[in-house]
Design a protein around this motif. Structure first.
Motif, PDB file in Angstrom:
ATOM      1  N   ALA A  13       0.832  -1.203   0.000  1.00  0.00           N
ATOM      2  CA  ALA A  13       0.000   0.000   0.000  1.00  0.00           C
ATOM      3  C   ALA A  13       0.863   1.248   0.000  1.00  0.00           C
ATOM      4  CB  ALA A  13      -0.928  -0.009   1.199  1.00  0.00           C
ATOM      5  N   VAL A  14       1.910   1.271   0.804  1.00  0.00           N
ATOM      6  CA  VAL A  14       2.812   2.423   0.837  1.00  0.00           C
ATOM      7  C   VAL A  14       3.503   2.587  -0.502  1.00  0.00           C
ATOM      8  CG1 VAL A  14       4.936   3.314   1.871  1.00  0.00           C
ATOM      9  CG2 VAL A  14       3.140   2.394   3.324  1.00  0.00           C
ATOM     10  N   GLY A  15       3.917   1.502  -1.106  1.00  0.00           N
ATOM     11  CA  GLY A  15       4.573   1.559  -2.413  1.00  0.00           C
ATOM     12  C   GLY A  15       3.657   2.100  -3.495  1.00  0.00           C
ATOM     13  N   LEU A  16       2.412   1.682  -3.468  1.00  0.00           N
ATOM     14  CA  LEU A  16       1.463   2.157  -4.481  1.00  0.00           C
ATOM     15  C   LEU A  16       1.154   3.634  -4.308  1.00  0.00           C
ATOM     16  CD1 LEU A  16      -1.067  -0.813  -4.680  1.00  0.00           C
ATOM     17  CD2 LEU A  16       0.645  -0.151  -6.370  1.00  0.00           C
ATOM     18  N   THR A  17       0.984   4.101  -3.094  1.00  0.00           N
ATOM     19  CA  THR A  17       0.690   5.523  -2.893  1.00  0.00           C
ATOM     20  C   THR A  17       1.889   6.382  -3.247  1.00  0.00           C
ATOM     21  OG1 THR A  17       1.290   5.367  -0.560  1.00  0.00           O
ATOM     22  CG2 THR A  17      -1.040   5.122  -1.116  1.00  0.00           C
ATOM     23  N   ALA A  18       3.089   5.878  -3.012  1.00  0.00           N
ATOM     24  CA  ALA A  18       4.285   6.653  -3.348  1.00  0.00           C
ATOM     25  C   ALA A  18       4.462   6.763  -4.848  1.00  0.00           C
ATOM     26  CB  ALA A  18       5.516   6.025  -2.710  1.00  0.00           C
ATOM     27  N   CYS A  19       4.063   5.737  -5.578  1.00  0.00           N
ATOM     28  CA  CYS A  19       4.213   5.764  -7.035  1.00  0.00           C
ATOM     29  C   CYS A  19       3.293   6.802  -7.672  1.00  0.00           C
ATOM     30  CB  CYS A  19       3.896   4.392  -7.631  1.00  0.00           C
ATOM     31  SG  CYS A  19       5.124   3.146  -7.265  1.00  0.00           S
ATOM     32  N   GLY A  20       2.122   6.995  -7.143  1.00  0.00           N
ATOM     33  CA  GLY A  20       1.148   7.885  -7.758  1.00  0.00           C
ATOM     34  C   GLY A  20       1.311   9.342  -7.380  1.00  0.00           C
ATOM     35  N   LYS A  21       2.167   9.672  -6.445  1.00  0.00           N
ATOM     36  CA  LYS A  21       2.252  11.052  -5.984  1.00  0.00           C
ATOM     37  C   LYS A  21       2.811  12.002  -7.020  1.00  0.00           C
ATOM     38  CE  LYS A  21       2.283  10.649  -1.042  1.00  0.00           C
ATOM     39  NZ  LYS A  21       2.953  10.988   0.191  1.00  0.00           N
ATOM     40  N   GLY A  22       3.813  11.639  -7.755  1.00  0.00           N
ATOM     41  CA  GLY A  22       4.475  12.571  -8.660  1.00  0.00           C
ATOM     42  C   GLY A  22       3.796  12.710 -10.001  1.00  0.00           C
ATOM     43  N   LYS A  23       2.933  11.811 -10.325  1.00  0.00           N
ATOM     44  CA  LYS A  23       2.340  11.824 -11.664  1.00  0.00           C
ATOM     45  C   LYS A  23       1.064  12.650 -11.686  1.00  0.00           C
ATOM     46  CE  LYS A  23       4.208   7.369 -12.875  1.00  0.00           C
ATOM     47  NZ  LYS A  23       3.947   6.009 -13.234  1.00  0.00           N
TER      48      LYS A  23
END
Length: 97
Positions: A13-23
Motif C-alpha cells: 500500500a505504501v509503495g502504491l501511494t508513493a508511485c502515484g504522488k508525482g504523476k
C-alpha cells in the motif's frame, strides 16, 4: 504468519501511494509564467480573428443587431402593458364615479 501478511499488505500500500504522488501534478506556475501564457493565448486568438476580419466583424454586427431588436421588442411589450394598465385604471376610475 498473520503479522507478516499485514506487514506485506502495508508495504504494498505504501509503495502504491508513493508511485502515484508525482504523476499528474504540475508544479505551481509563477505569476510571470501565467502572465506570459495568458498574453500568448490572447495574441494567438487575435491573430486567428484577424485572418478573416469580415467574418469576425460580421458576427459582431449581427449580434449587435439581434440585441437591438430584442431590446426594441421588449420596450414595445412594456409600453403596451403600461398602456393597457392605464386604460384599465381609467375605466375603473370612470365606473367608480
Amino acid at each position: 504468519m498473520p503479522t507478516w501478511r499485514a506487514f506485506a499488505i502495508a508495504l504494498v500500500a505504501v509503495g502504491l501511494t508513493a508511485c502515484g504522488k508525482g504523476k499528474g501534478k504540475d508544479e505551481p506556475k509563477t505569476a510571470e509564467q501565467q502572465r506570459a501564457e495568458r498574453e500568448a493565448f490572447i495574441k494567438a486568438r487575435e491573430e486567428r480573428a484577424m485572418q478573416n476580419p469580415d467574418q469576425v466583424f460580421g458576427k459582431a454586427l449581427k449580434a449587435q443587431e439581434a440585441a437591438a431588436k430584442r431590446s426594441a421588442d421588449y420596450r414595445k411589450k412594456v409600453d403596451e402593458e403600461t398602456l393597457k394598465r392605464e386604460q384599465e385604471a381609467a375605466k375603473d376610475e370612470g365606473k367608480s364615479k
